[in-house]
Design an enzyme around this catalytic site. Structure first.
Site, short mmCIF file in Angstrom:
data_model
loop_
_atom_site.label_atom_id
_atom_site.label_comp_id
_atom_site.label_asym_id
_atom_site.label_seq_id
_atom_site.Cartn_x
_atom_site.Cartn_y
_atom_site.Cartn_z
N TYR A 23 43.07 44.23 42.75
CA TYR A 23 43.30 43.73 43.75
C TYR A 23 43.51 44.39 44.93
O TYR A 23 43.43 44.38 46.45
CB TYR A 23 43.14 41.73 43.58
CG TYR A 23 42.51 41.64 42.83
CD1 TYR A 23 40.79 41.23 43.58
CD2 TYR A 23 43.03 40.94 41.60
CE1 TYR A 23 40.66 40.14 42.86
CE2 TYR A 23 41.64 40.40 40.85
CZ TYR A 23 40.28 40.26 41.48
OH TYR A 23 39.57 39.49 40.34
N VAL A 76 32.90 40.14 35.26
CA VAL A 76 31.26 41.34 34.91
C VAL A 76 30.72 41.50 33.98
O VAL A 76 32.08 41.73 32.77
CB VAL A 76 31.52 42.45 36.03
CG1 VAL A 76 30.44 43.53 35.91
CG2 VAL A 76 31.84 42.63 37.17
N GLU A 79 44.55 41.73 35.93
CA GLU A 79 44.94 43.06 35.39
C GLU A 79 46.26 43.61 37.40
O GLU A 79 44.30 43.31 37.97
CB GLU A 79 44.24 44.28 35.60
CG GLU A 79 44.15 43.86 33.83
CD GLU A 79 43.02 44.91 33.46
OE1 GLU A 79 43.72 46.08 33.53
OE2 GLU A 79 41.91 45.00 33.37
N GLY A 87 30.08 48.45 40.96
CA GLY A 87 30.06 48.09 42.72
C GLY A 87 29.77 46.42 42.23
O GLY A 87 29.95 45.42 43.30
N PHE A 96 45.15 29.07 38.24
CA PHE A 96 43.53 28.82 38.58
C PHE A 96 42.86 29.16 38.86
O PHE A 96 42.68 30.66 38.74
CB PHE A 96 43.35 28.32 40.16
CG PHE A 96 44.48 29.25 41.04
CD1 PHE A 96 43.31 29.60 42.06
CD2 PHE A 96 45.38 29.18 41.21
CE1 PHE A 96 43.71 30.33 43.01
CE2 PHE A 96 46.11 30.70 42.68
CZ PHE A 96 45.36 31.10 43.44
N LEU A 108 32.34 44.02 41.33
CA LEU A 108 33.23 43.24 41.46
C LEU A 108 33.32 43.39 42.79
O LEU A 108 33.40 42.73 44.00
CB LEU A 108 34.69 43.86 40.70
CG LEU A 108 35.96 43.43 41.56
CD1 LEU A 108 36.11 42.05 41.47
CD2 LEU A 108 36.94 43.94 40.81
C1 LIG Z 1 37.95 44.16 36.67
C2 LIG Z 1 36.42 43.34 36.23
C3 LIG Z 1 35.87 42.27 37.14
C4 LIG Z 1 35.51 44.78 37.58
O1 LIG Z 1 34.15 44.59 37.44
P1 LIG Z 1 34.06 45.99 38.08
O2 LIG Z 1 32.20 45.70 38.51
O3 LIG Z 1 33.80 46.54 37.08
O4 LIG Z 1 33.70 46.96 39.41
P2 LIG Z 1 33.48 47.86 40.37
O5 LIG Z 1 32.75 47.88 39.91
O6 LIG Z 1 33.04 46.45 42.06
O7 LIG Z 1 34.72 48.05 40.88
C5 LIG Z 1 34.86 47.95 41.97
C6 LIG Z 1 36.76 49.27 42.29
O8 LIG Z 1 37.10 48.96 41.49
C7 LIG Z 1 38.26 49.93 40.18
N1 LIG Z 1 38.14 48.32 39.22
C8 LIG Z 1 37.35 47.90 38.80
N2 LIG Z 1 38.15 47.36 37.93
C9 LIG Z 1 39.46 47.47 37.58
C10 LIG Z 1 40.27 47.33 36.53
N3 LIG Z 1 40.40 46.50 35.56
N4 LIG Z 1 41.46 48.52 37.06
C11 LIG Z 1 41.28 49.45 37.89
N5 LIG Z 1 40.42 49.37 39.14
C12 LIG Z 1 39.19 48.74 38.80
C13 LIG Z 1 36.79 50.26 40.21
O9 LIG Z 1 37.09 51.46 39.69
C14 LIG Z 1 36.16 50.16 41.59
O10 LIG Z 1 36.63 51.42 42.41
P3 LIG Z 1 36.21 52.79 43.19
O11 LIG Z 1 35.46 51.73 43.94
O12 LIG Z 1 37.42 53.32 43.98
O13 LIG Z 1 35.43 53.75 42.67
C15 LIG Z 1 35.23 43.67 34.91
O14 LIG Z 1 36.22 44.86 34.75
C16 LIG Z 1 35.64 42.21 34.19
O15 LIG Z 1 34.85 41.51 34.12
N6 LIG Z 1 37.02 42.71 33.47
C17 LIG Z 1 37.11 41.86 32.42
C18 LIG Z 1 37.32 39.83 33.56
C19 LIG Z 1 38.65 40.72 34.41
O16 LIG Z 1 40.02 41.51 34.08
N7 LIG Z 1 38.32 39.47 35.91
C20 LIG Z 1 39.17 39.39 36.95
C21 LIG Z 1 39.72 37.61 36.96
S1 LIG Z 1 41.47 38.37 38.29
#
Ligand SMILES: CC(C)(COP(=O)(O)OP(=O)(O)OC[C@H]1O[C@@H](n2cnc3c(N)ncnc32)[C@H](O)[C@@H]1OP(=O)(O)O)[C@@H](O)C(=O)NCCC(=O)NCCS
Length: 403
Positions: free
Chosen positions: A121, A82, A117, A90, A403, A92
């Site tokens: 999940y 994201v 991280e 929201g 992957f 993710l």
């Molecule tokens: C991790 C990532 C995808 C989260 O996306 P996002 O759109 O900000 O997540 P959301 O807003 O949908 O959050 C959903 C929930 O997850 C939690 N959350 C999101 N990222 C999190 C993180 N890095 N650590 C802990 N909790 C996290 C949020 O607090 C939220 O919880 P809530 O519903 O209780 O408030 C985004 O920060 C990102 O792109 N990170 C870098 C790339 C990455 O790590 N990708 C994952 C690959 S496995």
């Protein structure tokens, strides 16, 4: 906010851009897209929109995942990202909703992923299902516990010729190793044996050694020679990308080949299974510097189908009361036995969240471990021991690649 599968390759390219951003790049190159498309059709990538603009993306490879006693169709979740401009709104959550609902409609009872991280999940019902090990061993501390003559001969093979030699070895190992998944010819050519510049990270070219026993491939190693020097002394390492053999003798011989390569100072590898034979086959196991961190995360999307696909080590049956906030269709009591997992009105023996079932699914963790971590409730005395006897697996789960 709209989240939906991509309708064409242009949308897919835009949906990959957020995760590319975190790797310091803008749009994926034409070459990257070409290779992706061979293993990930554009409709398997989902995009999150802000108005017309794509600001988030995630995909799911269609996998056949090996599980104890069988195989299961799985969504291999990947390329989740994201843009920082749209974090914590929201997206993710929306992507997970869309991917899981899509996988369910395709009849994939589980989703599996590597997490960037470990905090991300669990809230979507994924459980830590395997652990993986990393080694960094000085080559001069790799004497064997008991020396054995190599049963075969190793030879170096050009990458273009490797697939027919290494794929059958991988298949034989995968057949008995939970956590591995079937590799198509495209997966071999476009991912495993494709030595793209970015994968080298300043290191050497990808090498392939095949060990033949009786003239037939029995083991292989994919590795890089990463040469570095300090005052004329070699401080580099042999980085093992993947090494496996189809018998203990073949496995031992391919690792001996790697550990005996002259000149470089260290041997490094990651993504090893926790029960890797090196731990018991070296005289000096401490020198492996075996570091453990989590491996695969698994989400049971359809508890009944996922648990029915699995084999069980005893003829017993247990009833588990499952809670599942994100996929409420799974909630309730399930009777699990060799006859499958079926809904029941019987009293429950155990109660847990769906993520805990992900932890035991591949045999990587036990019900007893979960109970000690307060993540499994025993409602009938002895149920945890019975469940562990049923779910026991001979091998630690192993997924040799991210992957
Ligand atoms: C991790 C990532 C995808 C989260 O996306 P996002 O759109 O900000 O997540 P959301 O807003 O949908 O959050 C959903 C929930 O997850 C939690 N959350 C999101 N990222 C999190 C993180 N890095 N650590 C802990 N909790 C996290 C949020 O607090 C939220 O919880 P809530 O519903 O209780 O408030 C985004 O920060 C990102 O792109 N990170 C870098 C790339 C990455 O790590 N990708 C994952 C690959 S496995």
């Amino acid at each position: 906010m709209q989240v939906r599968p991509c309708v064409d390759v242009d949308e897919m390219r835009a949906a990959l851009a957020p995760i590319w951003h975190y790797f310091g790049q803008n749009l994926p190159s034409e070459d990257a897209i070409k290779h992706f498309l061979r293993v990930l059709p554009h409709e398997c990538v989902h995009a999150g929109f802000d108005g017309e603009k794509i600001v988030a993306g995630a995909g799911a490879f269609p996998f056949d995942l090996v599980i104890p006693g069988g195989q299961v169709k799985a969504a291999g979740v990947t390329v989740t990202g994201v843009f920082p401009t749209h974090r914590r709104r929201g997206y993710l959550r929306g992507l997970q909703r869309s991917l899981i609902d899509d996988a369910r409609s395709r009849g994939e009872p589980v989703a599996v992923l590597w997490a960037t991280e470990d905090t991300i999940y669990g809230q979507f019902g994924y459980g830590m299902a395997s652990m993986s090990g990393e080694i960094d061993v000085p080559r001069d501390r790799t004497a064997p516990f008991a020396s054995a003559a190599s049963p075969g001969e190793a030879r170096l093979v050009p990458l273009e010729e490797a697939e027919p030699l290494v794929a059958p070895v991988y298949e034989r190992v995968a057949r008995i190793t939970p956590g591995m998944f079937a590799r198509s010819p495209e997966w071999w050519q476009d991912r495993v044996l494709n030595d793209m510049e970015w994968k080298r990270r300043g290191g050497g070219h990808l090498q392939c050694a095949v060990l033949e026993i009786g003239g037939k491939p029995a083991a292989y190693a994919l590795y890089r020679m990463n040469a570095f020097f300090e005052r004329g002394v070699q401080t580099g390492n042999i980085f093992v990308v993947e090494a496996m053999g189809d018998t203990p003798q073949a496995m031992s011989a391919i690792w001996r080949y790697l550990l005996d390569i002259d000149w470089l100072a260290r041997v490094k590898a990651h993504l090893l299974p926790l029960d890797h034979p090196l731990l018991l086959s070296l005289a000096d196991p401490r020198r492996l510097n075996f570091l453990v961190r989590e491996g695969l995360w698994i989400r049971l999307i359809d508890v009944g189908a996922a648990l029915s696909a699995r084999g069980y080590a005893t003829d017993d049956a247990i009833v588990v009361d499952v809670t599942d906030g994100f996929c409420p269709w799974n909630a309730g009591r399930w009777r699990i036995s060799r006859g499958g997992a079926k809904r029941t009105v019987d009293e429950a023996d155990l109660a847990c969240d769906v993520a805990s079932l992900g932890c035991v699914y591949l045999g990587g963790f036990t019900f007893a471990q979960l109970a000690r971590s307060l993540r499994m409730t025993e409602l009938r005395a002895g149920a945890i021991a019975r469940a562990d006897a049923m779910f026991r697996s001979d091998r630690a789960p192993w997924c040799p690649e991210i992957f």
